[in-house]
Structures are given as C-alpha cells and as structure tokens.
Design a protein around this motif. Structure first.
Motif, PDB file in Angstrom:
ATOM      1  N   MET A 109       0.835  -1.191   0.000  1.00 37.18           N
ATOM      2  CA  MET A 109       0.000   0.000   0.000  1.00 37.18           C
ATOM      3  C   MET A 109       0.872   1.244   0.000  1.00 37.18           C
ATOM      4  O   MET A 109       0.651   2.153  -0.780  1.00 37.18           O
ATOM      5  CB  MET A 109      -0.925  -0.028   1.212  1.00 37.18           C
ATOM      6  N   ALA A 110       1.881   1.272   0.898  1.00 37.77           N
ATOM      7  CA  ALA A 110       2.729   2.465   0.996  1.00 37.77           C
ATOM      8  C   ALA A 110       3.511   2.699  -0.295  1.00 37.77           C
ATOM      9  O   ALA A 110       3.610   3.828  -0.773  1.00 37.77           O
ATOM     10  CB  ALA A 110       3.674   2.334   2.184  1.00 37.77           C
ATOM     11  N   THR A 111       4.045   1.635  -0.880  1.00 34.17           N
ATOM     12  CA  THR A 111       4.798   1.773  -2.120  1.00 34.17           C
ATOM     13  C   THR A 111       3.889   2.259  -3.240  1.00 34.17           C
ATOM     14  O   THR A 111       4.237   3.167  -3.987  1.00 34.17           O
ATOM     15  CB  THR A 111       5.460   0.434  -2.503  1.00 34.17           C
ATOM     16  N   GLY A 112       2.711   1.666  -3.345  1.00 31.52           N
ATOM     17  CA  GLY A 112       1.759   2.074  -4.370  1.00 31.52           C
ATOM     18  C   GLY A 112       1.342   3.523  -4.217  1.00 31.52           C
ATOM     19  O   GLY A 112       1.285   4.272  -5.188  1.00 31.52           O
ATOM     20  N   LYS A 113       1.054   3.923  -2.985  1.00 28.42           N
ATOM     21  CA  LYS A 113       0.639   5.309  -2.742  1.00 28.42           C
ATOM     22  C   LYS A 113       1.763   6.280  -3.088  1.00 28.42           C
ATOM     23  O   LYS A 113       1.531   7.334  -3.686  1.00 28.42           O
ATOM     24  CB  LYS A 113       0.202   5.474  -1.290  1.00 28.42           C
ATOM     25  N   MET A 114       3.005   5.927  -2.731  1.00 29.63           N
ATOM     26  CA  MET A 114       4.130   6.801  -3.045  1.00 29.63           C
ATOM     27  C   MET A 114       4.307   6.913  -4.558  1.00 29.63           C
ATOM     28  O   MET A 114       4.505   8.009  -5.087  1.00 29.63           O
ATOM     29  CB  MET A 114       5.420   6.302  -2.395  1.00 29.63           C
ATOM     30  N   LEU A 115       4.211   5.802  -5.271  1.00 26.08           N
ATOM     31  CA  LEU A 115       4.355   5.844  -6.727  1.00 26.08           C
ATOM     32  C   LEU A 115       3.248   6.672  -7.374  1.00 26.08           C
ATOM     33  O   LEU A 115       3.509   7.430  -8.313  1.00 26.08           O
ATOM     34  CB  LEU A 115       4.356   4.426  -7.306  1.00 26.08           C
ATOM     35  N   MET A 116       2.038   6.536  -6.872  1.00 27.35           N
ATOM     36  CA  MET A 116       0.938   7.320  -7.435  1.00 27.35           C
ATOM     37  C   MET A 116       1.120   8.805  -7.149  1.00 27.35           C
ATOM     38  O   MET A 116       0.839   9.649  -8.001  1.00 27.35           O
ATOM     39  CB  MET A 116      -0.408   6.814  -6.903  1.00 27.35           C
ATOM     40  N   GLU A 117       1.623   9.128  -5.971  1.00 30.14           N
ATOM     41  CA  GLU A 117       1.856  10.532  -5.630  1.00 30.14           C
ATOM     42  C   GLU A 117       2.942  11.137  -6.512  1.00 30.14           C
ATOM     43  O   GLU A 117       2.810  12.249  -7.005  1.00 30.14           O
ATOM     44  CB  GLU A 117       2.249  10.658  -4.160  1.00 30.14           C
ATOM     45  N   PRO A 143      -2.333   6.075 -11.631  1.00 30.58           N
ATOM     46  CA  PRO A 143      -2.670   4.917 -10.801  1.00 30.58           C
ATOM     47  C   PRO A 143      -1.715   3.758 -11.080  1.00 30.58           C
ATOM     48  O   PRO A 143      -1.123   3.671 -12.159  1.00 30.58           O
ATOM     49  CB  PRO A 143      -4.097   4.571 -11.231  1.00 30.58           C
ATOM     50  N   VAL A 144      -1.566   2.903 -10.096  1.00 28.82           N
ATOM     51  CA  VAL A 144      -0.762   1.695 -10.265  1.00 28.82           C
ATOM     52  C   VAL A 144      -1.630   0.496  -9.907  1.00 28.82           C
ATOM     53  O   VAL A 144      -2.602   0.607  -9.169  1.00 28.82           O
ATOM     54  CB  VAL A 144       0.521   1.707  -9.399  1.00 28.82           C
ATOM     55  N   MET A 145      -1.268  -0.656 -10.451  1.00 30.58           N
ATOM     56  CA  MET A 145      -1.979  -1.888 -10.124  1.00 30.58           C
ATOM     57  C   MET A 145      -1.383  -2.477  -8.855  1.00 30.58           C
ATOM     58  O   MET A 145      -0.178  -2.375  -8.626  1.00 30.58           O
ATOM     59  CB  MET A 145      -1.862  -2.890 -11.268  1.00 30.58           C
ATOM     60  N   GLY A 146      -2.231  -3.102  -8.059  1.00 32.41           N
ATOM     61  CA  GLY A 146      -1.769  -3.751  -6.850  1.00 32.41           C
ATOM     62  C   GLY A 146      -2.587  -4.986  -6.554  1.00 32.41           C
ATOM     63  O   GLY A 146      -3.779  -5.037  -6.845  1.00 32.41           O
ATOM     64  N   ALA A 147      -1.939  -5.982  -5.986  1.00 34.43           N
ATOM     65  CA  ALA A 147      -2.605  -7.237  -5.643  1.00 34.43           C
ATOM     66  C   ALA A 147      -2.447  -7.500  -4.155  1.00 34.43           C
ATOM     67  O   ALA A 147      -1.461  -7.081  -3.536  1.00 34.43           O
ATOM     68  CB  ALA A 147      -2.006  -8.395  -6.443  1.00 34.43           C
TER      69      ALA A 147
END
Length: 163
Positions: A1-9, A14-18
C-alpha cells in the motif's frame, strides 16, 4: 500500500496492486490504485515491484520479455534476479541490493544524524530520489558499492527530516 501510494503521488498515475485481503484491495482502490491479480500484473505491467514476503511467488514463466522486476522481499525475493533475467526481464534486482545496500544504510544514517524520531514517507521519497540521481544513464540502480550513494541518501533524508 505504501509503495503504491508513493508511486501514485510521484507519478500522478494509478498503479496496479494485488493482495489476498479484499479489505486491503478496497483500501488500495480508495487510495486511487487499481486492484488486480498477480497474473494481471505480470501480464500487463512493465515494472513489477514485489513486497509480499512470499519467496517464489513470481514464477519464471510469468515474466515477460522486457519487464523490470524489483523483487524486494527479504531475505528471499518473490523471484531471484537471475531467474527473472533468464526468463527475459530486462532488469531484475532484489531487496538485498536495493533495500539492504542502497537504501537503509543511508536512510538510517540520515535519521541518526538529525535524531529524527521516525521515518516519514517524504524521507523515503528523498532517499529514492537521491538513489535515482546517482544511477548511471542506462542502468536501473547505481552500483551498490558506490559510497557516494550512501552519503547522498543520508544527506537527503537528514535534510527532509529537518524540513
């Protein structure tokens, strides 16, 4: 979650996540991410970042030619860099190189130097930008033995902590 949120910021995209948890996927979607399965991510994503803690999760046959695989779980990555490269990944690395060697020595030095009580997402981003800034053209990561990387990461983290 943290990595995805940082990348989106950072990217504004948006990024895909599972995740195996439906609640985690719902939180990820609420944060602007795209819930997906591992199979969908491997089939569609050019860059795959693994932080699952599940060694061997990514099978060689799932890797597409030209993908970038950052299997960052420690001590055992989702797929070994050698297996990913042999399966066609253009670049593959693991948490030993990225987290243990490039990131955390400088991150920890930076927070110790300024006696920061915690590590914020902004400090992690400053560390990532410092690492990226010392990555040679055409490479995915800098040489893990380059001592300039650790000093630059420490300075960037300390500066961001003071801010």
């Amino acid at each position: 979650m943290a990595t995805g949120k940082m990348l989106m910021e950072v990217t504004g995209k948006p990024v895909m996540g599972a995740d195996i948890s439906e609640k985690a996927l719902e939180r990820f979607k609420d944060a602007g991410g795209i819930p997906a399965t591992l199979e969908e991510i491997m089939a569609k994503a050019d860059i795959v970042i693994g932080t699952t803690g599940c060694p061997g999760l990514i099978k060689s046959e799932m890797v597409r030619k030209g993908q970038i695989i950052l299997a960052l779980s420690n001590p055992n990555p989702e797929i070994s860099p050698d297996d990913a490269a042999n399966a066609g990944a253009d670049c593959a690395t693991d948490g030993r190189s990225v987290n243990n060697i490039l990131g955390f020595p400088g991150i920890l030095r930076g927070i110790i130097d300024v006696q920061a009580p915690y590590i914020s997402p902004e400090m992690y981003q400053a560390a990532a930008e410092a690492i990226a800034g010392l990555t040679p053209s055409g490479e995915m990561i800098p040489n893990p033995l380059n001592k300039k990387v650790h000093r630059a990461v420490a300075a960037a983290v300390a500066k961001k902590a003071i801010e």
